[in-house]
Design a protein around this motif. Sequence first.
Motif, short mmCIF file in Angstrom:
data_model
loop_
_atom_site.label_atom_id
_atom_site.label_comp_id
_atom_site.label_asym_id
_atom_site.label_seq_id
_atom_site.Cartn_x
_atom_site.Cartn_y
_atom_site.Cartn_z
N TYR A 140 0.84 -1.20 0.00
CA TYR A 140 0.00 0.00 0.00
C TYR A 140 0.87 1.25 0.00
CZ TYR A 140 -4.58 2.14 1.20
OH TYR A 140 -5.77 2.83 1.19
N THR A 141 2.10 1.12 0.54
CA THR A 141 3.03 2.24 0.63
C THR A 141 3.77 2.49 -0.68
OG1 THR A 141 4.55 0.66 1.65
CG2 THR A 141 3.42 2.19 3.11
N GLY A 142 3.54 1.68 -1.71
CA GLY A 142 4.08 1.99 -3.03
C GLY A 142 5.08 1.01 -3.61
N GLU A 143 5.78 0.25 -2.75
CA GLU A 143 6.80 -0.66 -3.26
C GLU A 143 6.15 -1.88 -3.94
OE1 GLU A 143 8.15 1.06 0.74
OE2 GLU A 143 6.40 -0.05 -0.01
N ILE A 144 6.73 -2.29 -5.06
CA ILE A 144 6.34 -3.54 -5.72
C ILE A 144 7.58 -4.41 -5.76
CG2 ILE A 144 5.53 -4.59 -7.87
CD1 ILE A 144 3.95 -2.01 -8.37
N PHE A 145 7.43 -5.69 -5.39
CA PHE A 145 8.59 -6.55 -5.23
C PHE A 145 8.26 -7.97 -5.66
CE2 PHE A 145 6.28 -5.93 -1.28
CZ PHE A 145 5.99 -7.23 -0.86
N SER A 146 9.31 -8.71 -6.03
CA SER A 146 9.16 -10.12 -6.37
C SER A 146 9.56 -10.96 -5.17
CB SER A 146 10.00 -10.49 -7.59
OG SER A 146 11.38 -10.28 -7.32
N LEU A 147 8.99 -12.17 -5.11
CA LEU A 147 9.29 -13.09 -4.02
C LEU A 147 10.34 -14.09 -4.49
CD1 LEU A 147 5.65 -13.82 -2.74
CD2 LEU A 147 7.25 -12.08 -1.93
N GLN A 148 11.44 -14.21 -3.72
CA GLN A 148 12.57 -15.04 -4.12
C GLN A 148 12.88 -16.08 -3.05
OE1 GLN A 148 13.94 -14.42 -7.11
NE2 GLN A 148 12.57 -12.67 -7.40
N ASP A 149 13.29 -17.25 -3.52
CA ASP A 149 13.78 -18.31 -2.63
C ASP A 149 15.31 -18.30 -2.71
OD1 ASP A 149 14.37 -20.60 -1.21
OD2 ASP A 149 13.74 -21.97 -2.80
N GLU B 235 -4.69 -1.34 9.34
CA GLU B 235 -4.51 -0.10 8.58
C GLU B 235 -4.62 1.10 9.51
OE1 GLU B 235 -7.52 0.46 5.65
OE2 GLU B 235 -9.17 0.36 7.07
N GLY B 236 -4.12 2.22 9.03
CA GLY B 236 -4.20 3.44 9.81
C GLY B 236 -5.56 4.12 9.67
N ALA B 237 -5.76 5.17 10.45
CA ALA B 237 -7.00 5.94 10.38
C ALA B 237 -7.18 6.51 8.98
CB ALA B 237 -6.97 7.06 11.41
N TYR B 238 -8.43 6.65 8.56
CA TYR B 238 -8.77 7.19 7.25
C TYR B 238 -8.21 6.33 6.11
CZ TYR B 238 -9.78 11.27 10.16
OH TYR B 238 -10.25 12.10 11.15
N HIS B 239 -8.07 5.02 6.36
CA HIS B 239 -7.66 4.08 5.33
C HIS B 239 -6.30 4.42 4.72
CE1 HIS B 239 -11.57 2.11 5.44
NE2 HIS B 239 -12.10 3.30 5.47
N ILE B 240 -5.38 4.85 5.55
CA ILE B 240 -4.02 5.09 5.10
C ILE B 240 -3.13 3.97 5.62
CG2 ILE B 240 -4.37 7.60 5.09
CD1 ILE B 240 -2.77 7.73 7.69
N PRO B 241 -1.90 3.82 5.09
CA PRO B 241 -1.01 2.76 5.60
C PRO B 241 -0.79 2.87 7.10
CG PRO B 241 -0.15 3.66 3.55
CD PRO B 241 -1.30 4.54 3.95
N TYR B 242 -0.53 1.73 7.71
CA TYR B 242 -0.28 1.70 9.15
C TYR B 242 1.02 2.43 9.45
CZ TYR B 242 -0.68 -0.20 13.88
OH TYR B 242 -0.82 -0.33 15.23
#
Length: 551
Positions: free
Chosen positions: A96-105, A376-383
Amino acid sequence: MNSGNLIINYLVQLRNGILIFNLFIFIFLNLACGEGKLPSKDTGEWETAVKENIDTTVRVYGRYAAVKLPIRNGVKLWNPTAIAEGPGGVMYVANYTGEIFSLQDTDGDGLEDFAKLYCNVINDSLRYPTSMVFRGNELFVATTQEIRVYEDVDADLIADKSYTFFNDFPYTMHYFDWTFGLEFGPDGYVFAILCTDALNDNPAPDPNRLRGSILKIAPNGQSHERYATGLRYAYDLAFNEKGDLFFNDNRGNENKYEELNYVVKSGFYGNNPNKYEDQGKAIEPFLRLQYGYAPVGMDFNDKLNDFDRTSGDLFIAFYGPDGQWEDGSISRVHLVKNEDGTYEGKEFPIADKIAKLSDLEFGKTGDLYVSQFGTEGAYHIPYKNPMGAIYRFIYMPSIEPDNPKDNTAAVEGNVHHGEGVFKSRACMTCHSIDGSKQLLGPDLGGIGTLLQGGQLLESITDPNRNIKTGFDHIKIKKNDGTIIDGRMVTSNKEYIVMMTIGNEEIKIGRKDIQSSNMIKTSLMPEGLLNGLTDSDIKDLLGYLRSLEGVN
């Protein structure tokens, strides 16, 4: 061949040789680092790793290991929203904070343990990536302001370039303006959901009435059409193998149920009728979901993936009731298409006691990946702090399922006396119990299947803790000094409609409004149980638990 052509031919071969060499180096490095590979179930450590990471607090109703992936390094999980399968079967997740990442083993035990940054939409001044889908090597990301495409050109699992695919839609930076449900149709067109603006106290101009709709966007992003209307906070949509489209939607306002809908082109699905008053009769949901509250991500299981005899079924994640941070669930729906083109569906529980989910997607391994949004934080913002997890549900024949969830648990207390308490405390002034009308507070039909006795008691004794979205306390001050308290029913650029105490709807012209603010306190007063005996309270809770659900 002249000397000039010889030189050109030599340079081309040299270039190709360099490219091949670079590709070899890339493959070697990725194999060495464990990046870009599918997790393997053939390693000796696989079964041990799975057993060590099963979350035993999750209740499963099939032979599934609810594995909480040990993401120890890389990008911090911070309210994960969307999850999507990328090239080579690698799974990608958005925060929700903007980062997009791949999952790696990275340690070779068959479970992903590292989150590698792919891109960050904040770098493009975008907010809230809430849906993702791949087209080849291009990742389409839905944000508040636009649908943007990110591409990994050199195959190092890091985006090298991006461009705006589509932004011809109204939005504001209000916390309710989300873009959901990205999916490609069988014809290559992009489908997306713009959530309603009915509860935005200052919505963007929307002359084409796009918010609260499903959009169908051309493959090049240069044209679009409004495909269906009357959606509330519909989080996701999905095509089945027949090419038919479905979406889920959340209960609240005009929506009486947690819904699963079959999409009919140009159909109207009931929410915000003031905006779509010319759309005719609303299409009723063909299935009323009952194994969760607030449906979010969903995905069809492949016909070739057994997954404990669920091939072809639709899986749905549920966020859970607002403010109840321990609640969330997963269900599946078996669909049958009738000869007349209509659908029938039967819902089954898959898991619960898995809090605040946001999305799910089947991976190339055949396992079900689930993103857990968390608090989640108040007003539907990231925690305020990193929060959330990624689960991987793995079919394992050795696992014994838990007993199915009982939605008809025995009711304690004197229900008849509890109904009298409900009426004497004027609860029915603000709450309907059968979905028949809109009042100041939420409808309580089926509340006993959504909340347990302790949660019901907490909602009454501490009403400010759990305020349902759409029933927030709004205070409007008019130019003449008049104060109007209540909840917002709908709004547009000309006026706001408020539901005030006494269930009176008041239309207020925007030119008459000096200020509009959301108040953190609930419209439900505190102290409603004052003067009641323990027996009275037990009977009241028993009555609420007994209410027949609209499901």
